[in-house]
Design a protein around this motif. Structure first.
Motif, PDB file in Angstrom:
ATOM      1  N   ARG A   1      13.266 -10.195 -15.140  1.00  0.00           N
ATOM      2  CA  ARG A   1      12.287  -9.275 -14.542  1.00  0.00           C
ATOM      3  C   ARG A   1      10.952  -9.260 -15.319  1.00  0.00           C
ATOM      4  NH1 ARG A   1      14.687  -9.731 -10.419  1.00  0.00           N
ATOM      5  NH2 ARG A   1      16.372  -8.419  -9.695  1.00  0.00           N
ATOM      6  N   ARG A   2      10.477 -10.433 -15.655  1.00  0.00           N
ATOM      7  CA  ARG A   2       9.219 -10.536 -16.391  1.00  0.00           C
ATOM      8  C   ARG A   2       8.048 -10.920 -15.487  1.00  0.00           C
ATOM      9  NH1 ARG A   2      10.841 -13.815 -21.905  1.00  0.00           N
ATOM     10  NH2 ARG A   2      12.218 -12.230 -22.796  1.00  0.00           N
ATOM     11  N   LYS A   3       8.349 -11.584 -14.399  1.00  0.00           N
ATOM     12  CA  LYS A   3       7.284 -12.039 -13.498  1.00  0.00           C
ATOM     13  C   LYS A   3       6.819 -10.892 -12.600  1.00  0.00           C
ATOM     14  CE  LYS A   3       9.106 -16.726 -13.427  1.00  0.00           C
ATOM     15  NZ  LYS A   3       9.738 -17.754 -12.601  1.00  0.00           N
ATOM     16  N   GLY A   4       5.507 -10.787 -12.448  1.00  0.00           N
ATOM     17  CA  GLY A   4       4.967  -9.676 -11.653  1.00  0.00           C
ATOM     18  C   GLY A   4       3.934 -10.127 -10.637  1.00  0.00           C
ATOM     19  N   TRP A   5       4.214 -11.216  -9.902  1.00  0.00           N
ATOM     20  CA  TRP A   5       3.250 -11.733  -8.922  1.00  0.00           C
ATOM     21  C   TRP A   5       3.490 -11.196  -7.512  1.00  0.00           C
ATOM     22  CZ3 TRP A   5       5.198 -14.799  -4.922  1.00  0.00           C
ATOM     23  CH2 TRP A   5       6.511 -15.264  -5.094  1.00  0.00           C
ATOM     24  N   LYS A   6       4.636 -10.562  -7.293  1.00  0.00           N
ATOM     25  CA  LYS A   6       4.933 -10.018  -5.953  1.00  0.00           C
ATOM     26  C   LYS A   6       4.382  -8.608  -5.817  1.00  0.00           C
ATOM     27  CE  LYS A   6       8.939 -12.521  -4.293  1.00  0.00           C
ATOM     28  NZ  LYS A   6      10.129 -12.375  -3.456  1.00  0.00           N
ATOM     29  N   ARG A   7       4.053  -8.233  -4.568  1.00  0.00           N
ATOM     30  CA  ARG A   7       3.544  -6.888  -4.281  1.00  0.00           C
ATOM     31  C   ARG A   7       4.324  -6.276  -3.117  1.00  0.00           C
ATOM     32  NH1 ARG A   7       1.869  -7.949  -8.391  1.00  0.00           N
ATOM     33  NH2 ARG A   7      -0.261  -7.960  -9.239  1.00  0.00           N
ATOM     34  N   LEU A   8       4.724  -5.018  -3.285  1.00  0.00           N
ATOM     35  CA  LEU A   8       5.414  -4.276  -2.234  1.00  0.00           C
ATOM     36  C   LEU A   8       4.412  -3.343  -1.563  1.00  0.00           C
ATOM     37  CD1 LEU A   8       8.371  -3.641  -1.083  1.00  0.00           C
ATOM     38  CD2 LEU A   8       8.252  -1.634  -2.549  1.00  0.00           C
ATOM     39  N   VAL A   9       4.268  -3.451  -0.251  1.00  0.00           N
ATOM     40  CA  VAL A   9       3.321  -2.614   0.497  1.00  0.00           C
ATOM     41  C   VAL A   9       3.924  -1.220   0.645  1.00  0.00           C
ATOM     42  CG1 VAL A   9       2.053  -2.345   2.674  1.00  0.00           C
ATOM     43  CG2 VAL A   9       2.410  -4.624   1.731  1.00  0.00           C
ATOM     44  N   THR A  10       3.167  -0.197   0.237  1.00  0.00           N
ATOM     45  CA  THR A  10       3.675   1.185   0.274  1.00  0.00           C
ATOM     46  C   THR A  10       3.096   1.990   1.431  1.00  0.00           C
ATOM     47  OG1 THR A  10       1.927   1.887  -1.238  1.00  0.00           O
ATOM     48  CG2 THR A  10       4.011   1.231  -2.223  1.00  0.00           C
ATOM     49  N   LYS A  11       2.277   1.355   2.270  1.00  0.00           N
ATOM     50  CA  LYS A  11       1.676   2.038   3.417  1.00  0.00           C
ATOM     51  C   LYS A  11       2.256   1.493   4.719  1.00  0.00           C
ATOM     52  CE  LYS A  11      -1.377   4.213   0.791  1.00  0.00           C
ATOM     53  NZ  LYS A  11      -1.391   5.647   0.622  1.00  0.00           N
ATOM     54  N   VAL A  12       2.009   2.224   5.802  1.00  0.00           N
ATOM     55  CA  VAL A  12       2.471   1.797   7.128  1.00  0.00           C
ATOM     56  C   VAL A  12       1.757   0.518   7.522  1.00  0.00           C
ATOM     57  CG1 VAL A  12       2.329   2.422   9.588  1.00  0.00           C
ATOM     58  CG2 VAL A  12       3.147   4.081   7.926  1.00  0.00           C
ATOM     59  N   CYS A  13       2.474  -0.403   8.154  1.00  0.00           N
ATOM     60  CA  CYS A  13       1.854  -1.662   8.574  1.00  0.00           C
ATOM     61  C   CYS A  13       2.378  -2.097   9.942  1.00  0.00           C
ATOM     62  CB  CYS A  13       2.090  -2.754   7.539  1.00  0.00           C
ATOM     63  SG  CYS A  13       3.820  -2.968   7.110  1.00  0.00           S
ATOM     64  N   PHE A  14       1.665  -3.058  10.534  1.00  0.00           N
ATOM     65  CA  PHE A  14       2.049  -3.639  11.822  1.00  0.00           C
ATOM     66  C   PHE A  14       2.151  -5.145  11.649  1.00  0.00           C
ATOM     67  CE2 PHE A  14       0.706  -5.762  15.753  1.00  0.00           C
ATOM     68  CZ  PHE A  14       1.690  -5.312  16.613  1.00  0.00           C
ATOM     69  N   VAL A  15       3.271  -5.734  12.094  1.00  0.00           N
ATOM     70  CA  VAL A  15       3.477  -7.175  11.889  1.00  0.00           C
ATOM     71  C   VAL A  15       3.523  -7.973  13.194  1.00  0.00           C
ATOM     72  CG1 VAL A  15       4.596  -6.918   9.669  1.00  0.00           C
ATOM     73  CG2 VAL A  15       5.981  -6.849  11.728  1.00  0.00           C
ATOM     74  N   GLY A  16       3.656  -7.323  14.341  1.00  0.00           N
ATOM     75  CA  GLY A  16       3.658  -8.050  15.619  1.00  0.00           C
ATOM     76  C   GLY A  16       5.043  -8.533  16.020  1.00  0.00           C
ATOM     77  N   GLU A  17       5.104  -9.005  17.270  1.00  0.00           N
ATOM     78  CA  GLU A  17       6.387  -9.472  17.816  1.00  0.00           C
ATOM     79  C   GLU A  17       6.747 -10.830  17.214  1.00  0.00           C
ATOM     80  OE1 GLU A  17       8.532  -8.008  19.963  1.00  0.00           O
ATOM     81  OE2 GLU A  17       7.317  -6.195  19.882  1.00  0.00           O
ATOM     82  N   GLY A  18       8.040 -11.032  17.032  1.00  0.00           N
ATOM     83  CA  GLY A  18       8.526 -12.330  16.545  1.00  0.00           C
ATOM     84  C   GLY A  18       8.148 -12.635  15.121  1.00  0.00           C
TER      85      GLY A  18
END
Length: 260
Positions: free
Chosen positions: A142-159
């Motif tokens: 758990r040393r790498k920190g390049w990923k980000r978790l979105v903490t707000k509402v989002c829209f990704v679309g169909e499929g």
């Protein structure tokens, strides 16, 4: 012979004297050569700053030139009504006069192109990346920190399909993905639950727009086909823009006002 005496002799012989204004005029006339040389020589951050400055100057110049050009459109001439009878073939005709005006349709198109609308919330608080994203630690220890978790509402679309964990930089949780919004029509004074088509613009950042993050003040596109709105030509309006007026991550729903 000292240089100043040489210059005085030259002026006496040829009767020539270059005054301050003339020197300034010539200096200004040579400015473009200096700018061209700088544009070619400057590299790196200095080159970028210089190019940005020149670009803004050119844009301003073009706008000034465009403002001085006369825009001519035809408009109805509501002048005197002619006396006496009029032939049948002239009854449908309208007298027109040239006016230096831009039609409202052209103005609206320009606004849409520039991404500017008359919105209910013209100013909203900008969301920082620290608020929208949370650092996700990865790797065996758990040393790498390049990923980000979105903490707000989002829209990704169909499929929408997530990338493999090895390549996924921004994680958008299922619980924060919304497909519908409660849209209020300002003229009808009624609220409808409409499906979201896409995120048009998030005022905080273009990156949030591309990720589909929905925060207060975001412009979203909704499907209004079930409302039965039609254009002047009689075609059914399918998609319209709406502005989000609440904080969806706090309320658990998206409330928006339709832009008419």
């Amino acid at each position: 012979m000292p240089q100043n005496e040489h210059i005085e002799l030259f002026q006496k012989r040829y009767g020539f004297r270059m005054d301050y204004q003339e020197r300034q005029r010539k200096k200004k006339a040579r400015e473009h050569k200096l700018q061209s040389k700088m544009a070619q020589k400057l590299i790196g951050i200095k080159g970028k700053i210089f190019a940005k400055k020149r670009y803004s100057e050119k844009v301003q110049l073009k706008r000034t030139i465009k403002a001085h050009e006369e825009k001519k459109t035809r408009k109805k001439d509501e002048g005197k009504v002619p006396e006496g009878a009029m032939p049948a073939y002239l009854l449908d005709r309208e007298n027109t006069s040239q006016a230096k005006l831009l039609s409202s349709m052209v103005k609206q198109k320009r606004k849409e192109k520039a991404g500017k609308w008359d919105v209910p919330l013209p100013k909203v608080r900008a969301q920082s990346e620290a608020e929208v994203f949370r650092v996700l630690k990865t790797g065996k220890s758990r040393r790498k920190g390049w990923k980000r978790l979105v903490t707000k509402v989002c829209f990704v679309g169909e499929g929408f399909t997530r990338k493999p964990p090895k390549y996924e930089r921004f994680v958008r949780p299922m619980a924060l993905r919304f497909k519908k919004a409660h849209v209020t029509h300002p003229e009808l004074k009624a609220t409808f639950c409409l499906p979201i088509v896409g995120v048009k613009k998030n005022p905080s950042s273009p990156m949030f727009t591309s990720l589909g993050v929905i925060t207060k003040g975001t412009i979203i596109e909704v499907n209004v086909s079930e409302l039965g709105l039609v254009t002047q030509g009689g075609k059914v309006v399918w998609g319209k823009y709406a502005q989000v007026t609440n904080n969806p991550e706090n309320d658990g729903c998206i409330n928006a006002i339709l832009l008419v």
